[in-house]
Design a protein around this motif. Structure first.
Motif, PDB file in Angstrom:
ATOM      1  N   GLN A  80       0.926  -1.047  -0.174  1.00  0.00           N
ATOM      2  CA  GLN A  80       0.262   0.018  -0.004  1.00  0.00           C
ATOM      3  C   GLN A  80       0.895   1.436   0.069  1.00  0.00           C
ATOM      4  O   GLN A  80       1.715   1.387   0.978  1.00  0.00           O
ATOM      5  CB  GLN A  80      -0.898  -0.090   1.238  1.00  0.00           C
ATOM      6  CG  GLN A  80      -1.768   1.494   1.539  1.00  0.00           C
ATOM      7  CD  GLN A  80      -2.874   1.132   0.367  1.00  0.00           C
ATOM      8  OE1 GLN A  80      -3.492   0.356  -0.113  1.00  0.00           O
ATOM      9  NE2 GLN A  80      -3.051   2.665  -0.277  1.00  0.00           N
ATOM     10  N   MET A  81       0.615   2.172  -0.977  1.00  0.00           N
ATOM     11  CA  MET A  81       1.488   3.185  -1.022  1.00  0.00           C
ATOM     12  C   MET A  81       0.522   4.509  -1.079  1.00  0.00           C
ATOM     13  O   MET A  81      -0.306   4.629  -1.795  1.00  0.00           O
ATOM     14  CB  MET A  81       2.385   3.128  -2.419  1.00  0.00           C
ATOM     15  CG  MET A  81       3.283   2.236  -2.451  1.00  0.00           C
ATOM     16  SD  MET A  81       4.454   2.452  -3.884  1.00  0.00           S
ATOM     17  CE  MET A  81       3.420   2.249  -5.180  1.00  0.00           C
ATOM     18  N   ASN A  82       0.972   5.344  -0.134  1.00  0.00           N
ATOM     19  CA  ASN A  82       0.050   6.525   0.014  1.00  0.00           C
ATOM     20  C   ASN A  82       1.186   7.939  -0.274  1.00  0.00           C
ATOM     21  O   ASN A  82       2.301   7.697  -0.145  1.00  0.00           O
ATOM     22  CB  ASN A  82      -0.420   6.574   1.443  1.00  0.00           C
ATOM     23  CG  ASN A  82      -1.459   5.403   1.802  1.00  0.00           C
ATOM     24  OD1 ASN A  82      -2.235   5.075   0.929  1.00  0.00           O
ATOM     25  ND2 ASN A  82      -1.182   5.130   3.002  1.00  0.00           N
ATOM     26  N   SER A  83       0.343   9.107  -0.425  1.00  0.00           N
ATOM     27  CA  SER A  83       1.004  10.255  -0.347  1.00  0.00           C
ATOM     28  C   SER A  83       2.300  10.059  -1.676  1.00  0.00           C
ATOM     29  O   SER A  83       3.464  10.412  -1.175  1.00  0.00           O
ATOM     30  CB  SER A  83       1.654  10.741   0.817  1.00  0.00           C
ATOM     31  OG  SER A  83       0.826  11.013   1.696  1.00  0.00           O
ATOM     32  N   LEU A  84       2.053   9.510  -2.672  1.00  0.00           N
ATOM     33  CA  LEU A  84       3.050   9.201  -4.049  1.00  0.00           C
ATOM     34  C   LEU A  84       3.597  10.454  -4.226  1.00  0.00           C
ATOM     35  O   LEU A  84       2.804  11.572  -4.337  1.00  0.00           O
ATOM     36  CB  LEU A  84       2.198   8.592  -4.875  1.00  0.00           C
ATOM     37  CG  LEU A  84       1.945   6.791  -4.455  1.00  0.00           C
ATOM     38  CD1 LEU A  84       0.888   6.263  -5.379  1.00  0.00           C
ATOM     39  CD2 LEU A  84       3.341   6.152  -4.547  1.00  0.00           C
ATOM     40  N   LYS A  85       4.712  10.436  -4.699  1.00  0.00           N
ATOM     41  CA  LYS A  85       5.478  11.535  -5.191  1.00  0.00           C
ATOM     42  C   LYS A  85       6.038  11.140  -6.574  1.00  0.00           C
ATOM     43  O   LYS A  85       6.154  10.003  -7.007  1.00  0.00           O
ATOM     44  CB  LYS A  85       6.667  11.912  -4.423  1.00  0.00           C
ATOM     45  CG  LYS A  85       6.494  11.819  -2.927  1.00  0.00           C
ATOM     46  CD  LYS A  85       7.647  12.162  -2.209  1.00  0.00           C
ATOM     47  CE  LYS A  85       7.267  12.176  -0.496  1.00  0.00           C
ATOM     48  NZ  LYS A  85       8.466  12.664   0.240  1.00  0.00           N
ATOM     49  N   PRO A  86       6.470  12.108  -7.436  1.00  0.00           N
ATOM     50  CA  PRO A  86       6.850  11.960  -8.473  1.00  0.00           C
ATOM     51  C   PRO A  86       7.966  10.736  -8.573  1.00  0.00           C
ATOM     52  O   PRO A  86       8.080  10.078  -9.612  1.00  0.00           O
ATOM     53  CB  PRO A  86       7.140  13.151  -9.343  1.00  0.00           C
ATOM     54  CG  PRO A  86       6.371  14.004  -8.804  1.00  0.00           C
ATOM     55  CD  PRO A  86       6.081  13.475  -7.037  1.00  0.00           C
ATOM     56  N   GLU A  87       8.910  11.045  -7.656  1.00  0.00           N
ATOM     57  CA  GLU A  87      10.052  10.237  -7.477  1.00  0.00           C
ATOM     58  C   GLU A  87       9.790   8.648  -7.206  1.00  0.00           C
ATOM     59  O   GLU A  87      10.457   7.847  -7.394  1.00  0.00           O
ATOM     60  CB  GLU A  87      10.946  10.706  -6.533  1.00  0.00           C
ATOM     61  CG  GLU A  87      10.414  11.210  -4.975  1.00  0.00           C
ATOM     62  CD  GLU A  87      10.107  12.643  -4.955  1.00  0.00           C
ATOM     63  OE1 GLU A  87       9.619  13.244  -6.144  1.00  0.00           O
ATOM     64  OE2 GLU A  87      10.385  13.238  -4.103  1.00  0.00           O
ATOM     65  N   ASP A  88       8.379   8.373  -6.977  1.00  0.00           N
ATOM     66  CA  ASP A  88       8.000   7.035  -6.840  1.00  0.00           C
ATOM     67  C   ASP A  88       8.038   6.524  -8.217  1.00  0.00           C
ATOM     68  O   ASP A  88       7.807   5.274  -8.344  1.00  0.00           O
ATOM     69  CB  ASP A  88       6.871   6.899  -5.751  1.00  0.00           C
ATOM     70  CG  ASP A  88       7.049   7.463  -4.576  1.00  0.00           C
ATOM     71  OD1 ASP A  88       6.145   7.937  -4.127  1.00  0.00           O
ATOM     72  OD2 ASP A  88       8.064   7.163  -3.832  1.00  0.00           O
ATOM     73  N   THR A  89       7.933   6.776  -9.258  1.00  0.00           N
ATOM     74  CA  THR A  89       7.648   6.512 -10.316  1.00  0.00           C
ATOM     75  C   THR A  89       8.902   5.532 -10.692  1.00  0.00           C
ATOM     76  O   THR A  89       9.907   5.753 -10.846  1.00  0.00           O
ATOM     77  CB  THR A  89       7.768   7.521 -11.561  1.00  0.00           C
ATOM     78  OG1 THR A  89       6.591   8.462 -11.368  1.00  0.00           O
ATOM     79  CG2 THR A  89       7.635   7.093 -12.929  1.00  0.00           C
ATOM     80  N   ALA A  90       8.460   4.546 -11.274  1.00  0.00           N
ATOM     81  CA  ALA A  90       9.268   3.104 -11.190  1.00  0.00           C
ATOM     82  C   ALA A  90       8.547   1.785 -11.734  1.00  0.00           C
ATOM     83  O   ALA A  90       7.134   1.944 -11.624  1.00  0.00           O
ATOM     84  CB  ALA A  90      10.175   2.867 -10.022  1.00  0.00           C
ATOM     85  N   VAL A  91       9.284   0.916 -12.277  1.00  0.00           N
ATOM     86  CA  VAL A  91       8.630  -0.697 -12.205  1.00  0.00           C
ATOM     87  C   VAL A  91       8.840  -1.021 -10.828  1.00  0.00           C
ATOM     88  O   VAL A  91       9.948  -1.157 -10.291  1.00  0.00           O
ATOM     89  CB  VAL A  91       9.119  -1.241 -13.362  1.00  0.00           C
ATOM     90  CG1 VAL A  91       8.703  -2.670 -13.309  1.00  0.00           C
ATOM     91  CG2 VAL A  91       9.123  -0.591 -14.752  1.00  0.00           C
ATOM     92  N   TYR A  92       7.794  -1.701 -10.279  1.00  0.00           N
ATOM     93  CA  TYR A  92       7.849  -2.293  -9.162  1.00  0.00           C
ATOM     94  C   TYR A  92       7.497  -3.815  -9.340  1.00  0.00           C
ATOM     95  O   TYR A  92       6.952  -4.355  -9.870  1.00  0.00           O
ATOM     96  CB  TYR A  92       6.491  -1.643  -8.140  1.00  0.00           C
ATOM     97  CG  TYR A  92       6.824  -0.609  -7.592  1.00  0.00           C
ATOM     98  CD1 TYR A  92       6.703   0.593  -8.488  1.00  0.00           C
ATOM     99  CD2 TYR A  92       6.966  -0.372  -6.358  1.00  0.00           C
ATOM    100  CE1 TYR A  92       7.079   2.028  -8.032  1.00  0.00           C
ATOM    101  CE2 TYR A  92       7.338   1.110  -5.816  1.00  0.00           C
ATOM    102  CZ  TYR A  92       7.259   2.135  -6.684  1.00  0.00           C
ATOM    103  OH  TYR A  92       7.369   3.281  -6.129  1.00  0.00           O
TER     104      TYR A  92
END
Length: 114
Positions: A80-92
């Motif tokens: 669960q990921m909250n308060s997402l930021k542009p720097e969270d952009t990635a392949v998970y």
């Protein structure tokens, strides 16, 4: 086999829940983890959880914003990921590891952008 789902495009400040469904081995024997790889960067650990959810660990970059969990009866691990930021952009990617064996999923794209 590990199959991730739940990625997508989300606005900054939004939330996503990633899922990783496991088949083909005894899920409860494995430490599960989520990793991510952004373009031009190395793959990094995001979070991990031990076999019976006794211990969780998080990268500093997601601590306080993300929660890893698992349901052994369903052979599934979540992020669960909250308060997402542009720097969270990635392949998970999710990974299963036990006694020297490790298995990876094929990844799910998360894009955080307005």
């Amino acid at each position: 086999q590990l199959v991730e789902s739940g990625g997508g495009l989300v606005q900054p400040g939004g939330s996503l829940r990633l899922s990783c469904a496991v088949s083909g081995f005894m899920f409860s024997n494995y430490v599960m983890s989520w990793h991510r790889q952004a373009p031009g960067k190395e793959r990094e650990l995001v979070a991990s959880i031990t076999q019976f959810s006794i211990k969780t660990t998080y990268a500093d970059s997601v601590k306080g914003r993300s929660t890893i969990s698992r349901i052994n009866a369903e052979n599934t691990v979540y992020l669960q990921m909250n308060s997402l930021k542009p720097e969270d952009t990635a392949v998970y990617y999710c990974k299963a590891q036990s006694n020297g064996y490790q298995f990876w999923g094929q990844g799910t794209q998360v894009t955080v952008s307005s």
